[in-house]
Scaffold this active site. Sequence first.
Site, PDB file in Angstrom:
ATOM      1  N   PRO A   2       0.845  -1.213   0.000  1.00 43.32           N
ATOM      2  CA  PRO A   2       0.000   0.000   0.000  1.00 43.32           C
ATOM      3  C   PRO A   2       0.872   1.252   0.000  1.00 43.32           C
ATOM      4  CG  PRO A   2      -0.432  -1.373   1.928  1.00 43.32           C
ATOM      5  CD  PRO A   2       0.745  -1.962   1.233  1.00 43.32           C
ATOM      6  N   GLU A   3       0.421   2.289  -0.654  1.00 40.74           N
ATOM      7  CA  GLU A   3       1.156   3.549  -0.662  1.00 40.74           C
ATOM      8  C   GLU A   3       0.624   4.449   0.449  1.00 40.74           C
ATOM      9  OE1 GLU A   3       3.303   5.094  -3.275  1.00 40.74           O
ATOM     10  OE2 GLU A   3       3.329   3.516  -4.786  1.00 40.74           O
TER      11      GLU A   3
END
Length: 296
Positions: A2-3
């Site tokens: 995930p960013e």
Amino acid sequence: MPELPEVETVRRGLQPVLEGATITRVEARRPDLRFPFPEKFSQRLTGKTITALGRRAKYLTMDVEGGPMLICHLGMSGSFRIETADGNDMPGIFQHDRSKNSNHDHVVFHVVSAGGGSSRVIFNDPRRFGFMLFAEGPPDVHPMLAGLGVEPTGNTLDGALLASLMKGRRSPLKAALLDQRLIAGLGNIYVSEALWRANLSPLREAGTIAKPGKKAQAQSERLAEAIRSVISDAIAAGGSSLRDYMQTDGSLGYFQHSFAVYDREGEPCSKPGCSGHIERIVQSGRSTFYCRTCQR
Ligand SMILES: [Zn+2]
């Protein structure tokens, strides 16, 4: 992985349920995730009130009354699910679908909110690359958080600071922007997007935007602004998709809609007046998407 905007969206989704709530029980259903759970993991959290839910880079942090602070990372595939008497909710729209298979529910926080409502906050992680650790002392000296660079959110990262971080660096600009010791939490997708917005090539030497003179100064200011705006736009999109999500069951997929270059190899560049096309190249083993016509 995930960013940062996904992690921030998760934080904002969990915040109303967790902040001010009291933890009545914690179930750790296995001894470890990426790392073993801390000793007395459940005991040390049970009965405590959660005072704040924060984020540093891609780490979620949970302050509890009297400590310790919980540091949590979603790993490759981790997600949280909130179960209340009224229904279920998974905060955050991820680029890749998240598991709801209860076989991968590894941690369950039973909480009672300040208003008296009971919820279960469940951490699900099929690949078990996520982790939960305690920070006993000041969080900044914890091995996971020490040495992290400046946050790409807020107003801290301006042109002058970005130039000072890039000064003298011979590595490609994209590689320097991904260095977590310089800027924390900026990932592969958003670096490509920010460089496109700033009209800067991912291949140019990082130090070139820190040279003396007005031209480099304008470049560093443009890039700092692009980094901040690309992250804040994604967080805003995550926030709105979070609200829609409850009605549409997660089919929104805002990521596909909001990327200008990422995963758009061969498509025309969407910048007004640019006749170029998006190319994919590989830098340090990772895909970079850019337009060689308008990014110099
Ligand atoms: Zn272009």
